[in-house]
Motif scaffolding. Structure first.
Motif, PDB file in Angstrom:
ATOM      1  N   GLY A  97       0.810  -1.219   0.000  1.00  0.00           N
ATOM      2  CA  GLY A  97       0.000   0.000   0.000  1.00  0.00           C
ATOM      3  C   GLY A  97       0.838   1.261   0.000  1.00  0.00           C
ATOM      4  O   GLY A  97       0.389   2.322   0.448  1.00  0.00           O
ATOM      5  N   SER A  98       2.054   1.172  -0.532  1.00  0.00           N
ATOM      6  CA  SER A  98       3.008   2.280  -0.435  1.00  0.00           C
ATOM      7  C   SER A  98       2.565   3.540  -1.168  1.00  0.00           C
ATOM      8  O   SER A  98       3.052   4.633  -0.873  1.00  0.00           O
ATOM      9  N   LEU A  99       1.652   3.413  -2.128  1.00  0.00           N
ATOM     10  CA  LEU A  99       1.196   4.581  -2.890  1.00  0.00           C
ATOM     11  C   LEU A  99      -0.274   4.888  -2.617  1.00  0.00           C
ATOM     12  O   LEU A  99      -0.944   5.524  -3.433  1.00  0.00           O
ATOM     13  N   SER A 100      -0.757   4.480  -1.464  1.00  0.00           N
ATOM     14  CA  SER A 100      -2.174   4.658  -1.137  1.00  0.00           C
ATOM     15  C   SER A 100      -2.575   6.121  -0.994  1.00  0.00           C
ATOM     16  O   SER A 100      -3.767   6.446  -1.026  1.00  0.00           O
ATOM     17  N   PHE A 101      -1.601   6.999  -0.821  1.00  0.00           N
ATOM     18  CA  PHE A 101      -1.910   8.427  -0.706  1.00  0.00           C
ATOM     19  C   PHE A 101      -2.314   9.028  -2.052  1.00  0.00           C
ATOM     20  O   PHE A 101      -2.791  10.166  -2.108  1.00  0.00           O
ATOM     21  N   LEU A 102      -2.130   8.274  -3.141  1.00  0.00           N
ATOM     22  CA  LEU A 102      -2.508   8.746  -4.470  1.00  0.00           C
ATOM     23  C   LEU A 102      -3.876   8.196  -4.859  1.00  0.00           C
ATOM     24  O   LEU A 102      -4.181   7.033  -4.595  1.00  0.00           O
ATOM     25  N   SER A 103      -4.676   9.022  -5.506  1.00  0.00           N
ATOM     26  CA  SER A 103      -5.912   8.516  -6.101  1.00  0.00           C
ATOM     27  C   SER A 103      -5.550   7.663  -7.311  1.00  0.00           C
ATOM     28  O   SER A 103      -4.406   7.683  -7.789  1.00  0.00           O
ATOM     29  N   GLY A 104      -6.525   6.920  -7.819  1.00  0.00           N
ATOM     30  CA  GLY A 104      -6.261   6.101  -9.000  1.00  0.00           C
ATOM     31  C   GLY A 104      -5.785   6.927 -10.177  1.00  0.00           C
ATOM     32  O   GLY A 104      -4.833   6.556 -10.882  1.00  0.00           O
ATOM     33  N   ALA A 105      -6.435   8.074 -10.392  1.00  0.00           N
ATOM     34  CA  ALA A 105      -6.052   8.938 -11.511  1.00  0.00           C
ATOM     35  C   ALA A 105      -4.655   9.508 -11.313  1.00  0.00           C
ATOM     36  O   ALA A 105      -3.856   9.585 -12.264  1.00  0.00           O
ATOM     37  N   ALA A 106      -4.339   9.910 -10.076  1.00  0.00           N
ATOM     38  CA  ALA A 106      -3.012  10.466  -9.799  1.00  0.00           C
ATOM     39  C   ALA A 106      -1.932   9.403  -9.959  1.00  0.00           C
ATOM     40  O   ALA A 106      -0.833   9.687 -10.462  1.00  0.00           O
ATOM     41  N   LEU A 107      -2.239   8.178  -9.546  1.00  0.00           N
ATOM     42  CA  LEU A 107      -1.280   7.083  -9.708  1.00  0.00           C
ATOM     43  C   LEU A 107      -0.977   6.862 -11.186  1.00  0.00           C
ATOM     44  O   LEU A 107       0.190   6.717 -11.580  1.00  0.00           O
ATOM     45  N   GLU A 108      -2.018   6.852 -12.012  1.00  0.00           N
ATOM     46  CA  GLU A 108      -1.800   6.695 -13.452  1.00  0.00           C
ATOM     47  C   GLU A 108      -0.937   7.824 -14.002  1.00  0.00           C
ATOM     48  O   GLU A 108       0.005   7.583 -14.767  1.00  0.00           O
ATOM     49  N   ASP A 109      -1.247   9.061 -13.614  1.00  0.00           N
ATOM     50  CA  ASP A 109      -0.484  10.206 -14.122  1.00  0.00           C
ATOM     51  C   ASP A 109       0.990  10.112 -13.735  1.00  0.00           C
ATOM     52  O   ASP A 109       1.876  10.404 -14.550  1.00  0.00           O
ATOM     53  N   GLU A 110       1.261   9.710 -12.501  1.00  0.00           N
ATOM     54  CA  GLU A 110       2.655   9.623 -12.050  1.00  0.00           C
ATOM     55  C   GLU A 110       3.413   8.522 -12.788  1.00  0.00           C
ATOM     56  O   GLU A 110       4.582   8.693 -13.157  1.00  0.00           O
ATOM     57  N   LEU A 111       2.767   7.390 -13.014  1.00  0.00           N
ATOM     58  CA  LEU A 111       3.436   6.301 -13.729  1.00  0.00           C
ATOM     59  C   LEU A 111       3.664   6.659 -15.199  1.00  0.00           C
ATOM     60  O   LEU A 111       4.692   6.296 -15.781  1.00  0.00           O
ATOM     61  N   VAL A 112       2.712   7.355 -15.792  1.00  0.00           N
ATOM     62  CA  VAL A 112       2.907   7.834 -17.169  1.00  0.00           C
ATOM     63  C   VAL A 112       4.104   8.777 -17.216  1.00  0.00           C
ATOM     64  O   VAL A 112       4.953   8.694 -18.118  1.00  0.00           O
ATOM     65  N   ARG A 113       4.193   9.656 -16.222  1.00  0.00           N
ATOM     66  CA  ARG A 113       5.312  10.600 -16.172  1.00  0.00           C
ATOM     67  C   ARG A 113       6.646   9.859 -16.027  1.00  0.00           C
ATOM     68  O   ARG A 113       7.639  10.216 -16.670  1.00  0.00           O
ATOM     69  N   VAL A 114       6.672   8.842 -15.182  1.00  0.00           N
ATOM     70  CA  VAL A 114       7.892   8.045 -15.011  1.00  0.00           C
ATOM     71  C   VAL A 114       8.333   7.449 -16.344  1.00  0.00           C
ATOM     72  O   VAL A 114       9.502   7.547 -16.744  1.00  0.00           O
ATOM     73  N   ALA A 115       7.393   6.813 -17.043  1.00  0.00           N
ATOM     74  CA  ALA A 115       7.735   6.135 -18.300  1.00  0.00           C
ATOM     75  C   ALA A 115       8.139   7.125 -19.385  1.00  0.00           C
ATOM     76  O   ALA A 115       9.146   6.925 -20.080  1.00  0.00           O
ATOM     77  N   LEU A 116       7.368   8.198 -19.534  1.00  0.00           N
ATOM     78  CA  LEU A 116       7.663   9.165 -20.600  1.00  0.00           C
ATOM     79  C   LEU A 116       8.977   9.897 -20.354  1.00  0.00           C
ATOM     80  O   LEU A 116       9.775  10.090 -21.280  1.00  0.00           O
ATOM     81  N   ASN A 117       9.204  10.317 -19.113  1.00  0.00           N
ATOM     82  CA  ASN A 117      10.456  11.022 -18.816  1.00  0.00           C
ATOM     83  C   ASN A 117      11.664  10.119 -19.044  1.00  0.00           C
ATOM     84  O   ASN A 117      12.722  10.576 -19.494  1.00  0.00           O
ATOM     85  N   TYR A 118      11.512   8.848 -18.743  1.00  0.00           N
ATOM     86  CA  TYR A 118      12.618   7.909 -18.936  1.00  0.00           C
ATOM     87  C   TYR A 118      12.894   7.680 -20.426  1.00  0.00           C
ATOM     88  O   TYR A 118      14.051   7.663 -20.866  1.00  0.00           O
ATOM     89  N   LEU A 119      11.828   7.525 -21.198  1.00  0.00           N
ATOM     90  CA  LEU A 119      12.001   7.220 -22.623  1.00  0.00           C
ATOM     91  C   LEU A 119      12.395   8.438 -23.450  1.00  0.00           C
ATOM     92  O   LEU A 119      13.116   8.312 -24.444  1.00  0.00           O
ATOM     93  N   THR A 120      11.922   9.609 -23.040  1.00  0.00           N
ATOM     94  CA  THR A 120      12.124  10.792 -23.883  1.00  0.00           C
ATOM     95  C   THR A 120      13.018  11.836 -23.235  1.00  0.00           C
ATOM     96  O   THR A 120      13.349  12.827 -23.844  1.00  0.00           O
TER      97      THR A 120
END
Length: 212
Positions: free
Chosen positions: A189-212
């Protein structure tokens, strides 16, 4: 893109009841089993109480399943099959022609988060079993390989948008990193402070920043 076959043999052959009442009882047992996994109660509950929750008899439980371990394996096997189907549907290459890297990353992350949140009990059981059973762990590695293989094929079609100094390596890193983050969240439950939408946004940011 050709369809990849199921990357592992069935762990267990599911029963195929012929009578309508038995089929309904079997589906109820699967449903109750998944609910108990989600509530972390599967290991502690006895067969009699499990059968009662499924509105069936102990005799029907043993006739259809034999024991709780069989039920557990069937639930995990169903999870594997559903995941394979979702991955193959998402990564059908033609649907991503003319669409952006970010669109695919968002769709991939949304699928991972939905699977993680919607069936967290089964996923917890899968992670735990994989840590204890080498043969089962091999099957988990196989499905992770399928996810990476299919995902990389789509990412490669967007290679002009990838600025990482080693694009091939980077594309192979993204799926296990995202799944690893979500698996850790499922267990702790380490990311329980994030809503579902916020969790998606953060993971998208992780992937995009890494790739681009």
């Amino acid at each position: 893109m050709p369809s990849f076959p199921m990357p592992f043999p069935q762990m267990i052959v599911p029963p195929e009841p012929t009578q309508a009442r038995s089929k309904q009882a079997f589906e109820r047992l699967l449903l109750v089993g998944e609910q108990l996994l989600a509530e972390n109660r599967f290991d502690e509950i006895g067969v009699a109480d499990l059968a009662k929750l499924a509105e069936t008899s102990v005799g029907t439980f043993y006739r259809l399943l034999g024991d709780k371990d069989t039920l557990s394996r069937l639930l995990l096997q169903r999870f594997f099959s559903d995941m394979v189907e979702k991955v193959e549907t998402l990564t059908e290459l033609r649907q991503w022609e003319g669409r952006s890297l970010e669109e695919f990353i968002r769709a991939m992350v949304a699928m991972f988060v939905a699977v993680n949140g919607g069936r967290s009990g089964v996923l917890r059981a899968l992670i735990t079993r994989a840590s204890q059973d080498a043969q089962f762990r091999d099957r988990v590695h196989q499905i992770n390989h399928l996810i990476s293989q299919r995902t990389v094929a789509v990412l490669a079609s967007k290679s002009s948008s990838i600025r990482h100094p080693n694009p091939t390596q980077a594309m192979m890193v993204v799926p296990p990193v995202l799944l690893g983050i979500l698996n850790q969240h499922t267990l702790t439950g380490s990311l329980s402070f994030l809503s579902g939408a916020a969790l998606e946004d953060e993971l998208v940011r992780v992937a995009l920043n890494y790739l681009t």
